[in-house]
Enzyme design. Structure first.
Site, PDB file in Angstrom:
ATOM      1  CG  HIS A   1      -4.278  51.477  15.325  1.00  0.00           C
ATOM      2  ND1 HIS A   1      -3.876  50.446  14.509  1.00  0.00           N
ATOM      3  CD2 HIS A   1      -5.555  51.746  14.969  1.00  0.00           C
ATOM      4  CE1 HIS A   1      -4.866  50.092  13.716  1.00  0.00           C
ATOM      5  NE2 HIS A   1      -5.897  50.871  13.953  1.00  0.00           N
TER       6      HIS A   1
ATOM      7  NE  ARG B   1      -9.414  45.987   4.834  1.00  0.00           N
ATOM      8  CZ  ARG B   1     -10.204  46.640   5.660  1.00  0.00           C
ATOM      9  NH1 ARG B   1      -9.856  47.826   6.113  1.00  0.00           N
ATOM     10  NH2 ARG B   1     -11.363  46.132   6.053  1.00  0.00           N
TER      11      ARG B   1
END
Ligand code: PAF
Length: 282
Positions: A36, A186
């Site tokens: 990100h 995750r």
């Protein structure tokens, strides 16, 4: 700077526009990792102002997927986003994004239906709906998405084209851990032992890509070998390992042009996805 309401987001973007500044959007569900941050840095290099949205979108979680389990760490995320070059974090509430009576969904036919589609019913409609809303709320010049979610990236490109949303969609190469594992929020769910197995997914796809670049006819054998290798490494279930056209995601029987290998596989309760390009030798 953090805003919660669509009105405040629009006021901030309007102010930038009045000063002649361009604006980028990086949509996220938080739990920001290096992937990100690389997207935010790229956005900050490309546009004057960067909005990072942080919204765990309940619409894109299936009935058997636990939206409440998704990692949330707003304070650390806001600090990391600002540090990477964001100018504003948009963190709407669920009621602000989907007020009661919200009834409109965006469905991108075709591209949503293969690969992750059947394994995560409703996921892509929920994702496409929230991304459409985020784009219309922000009206950025460009929006940035990682190639790790390759099917998502193609769906977003298509919805923007089909709905005439005036925004440039920029895809960015997957950011990987040193051992090849694609960065993902995750990955935090993996046990130590699962974390040791996880990089086999990227290694398997990489080897399949090299094999198919050399011999485009070997698709069926490469897929079977790839699945066998994942099972042998300890992946507990495999949703798919597929070789697809890089633009349409149609499954390929042989590789003759730009192709993509995509996979989704489970380590216990954690589902990992990854994909790599295949560039056939001329
Ligand atoms: O990739 C994600 O994190 C999400 O699907 C997105 C694009 C932020 C929409 O909720």
């Amino acid at each position: 700077m953090i805003v919660r309401s669509i009105a405040d987001l629009r006021a901030a973007v309007r102010g930038w526009r009045q000063s002649g500044l361009g604006c980028a959007l990086v949509p996220t569900m938080g739990a920001l990792h290096e992937g990100h941050l690389a997207l935010i840095r790229l956005a900050a290099r490309s546009c004057d102002r960067v909005v990072v949205s942080i919204f765990v979108n309940p619409l894109q979680f299936g009935p058997h997927e636990d939206v409440n389990r998704y990692p949330r760490r707003m304070t650390a995320d806001v600090a990391a986003a600002l540090q990477a070059g964001a100018h504003l974090v948009f963190a709407p509430t669920v009621a602000g994004m989907f007020p009661s009576g919200h009834a409109t969904m965006v469905h991108v036919a075709g591209l949503s239906e293969g690969l992750c589609g059947p394994h995560r019913p409703g996921h892509f409609d929920g994702m496409a709906t929230v991304v459409t809303k985020l784009l219309l709320q922000t009206l950025p010049d460009a929006a940035f998405f990682g190639e790790k979610d390759y099917q998502q990236l193609l769906i977003v490109r298509r919805l923007v084209r089909d709905l005439d949303i005036p925004v440039r969609i920029e895809g960015m190469q997957t950011v990987r851990e040193p051992d090849g594992l694609a960065m993902s929020s995750r990955n935090a769910y993996l046990s130590e032992q699962q974390r040791r197995i996880a990089p086999v997914l990227a290694a398997t796809l990489g080897d399949m890509a090299r094999r198919l670049a050399a011999d485009g006819g070997a698709v069926a054998a490469a897929m079977a070998d790839g699945q066998a290798r994942l099972r042998a490494a300890g992946f507990t279930a495999i949703d798919y390992v597929e070789v697809c056209d890089a633009e349409t995601l149609a499954p390929l029987g042989r590789v003759a042009g730009p192709a993509r290998i995509l996979a989704a596989a489970w380590l216990g309760d954690t589902r990992l996805i990854d994909n790599v390009a295949v560039a056939p030798s001329p």
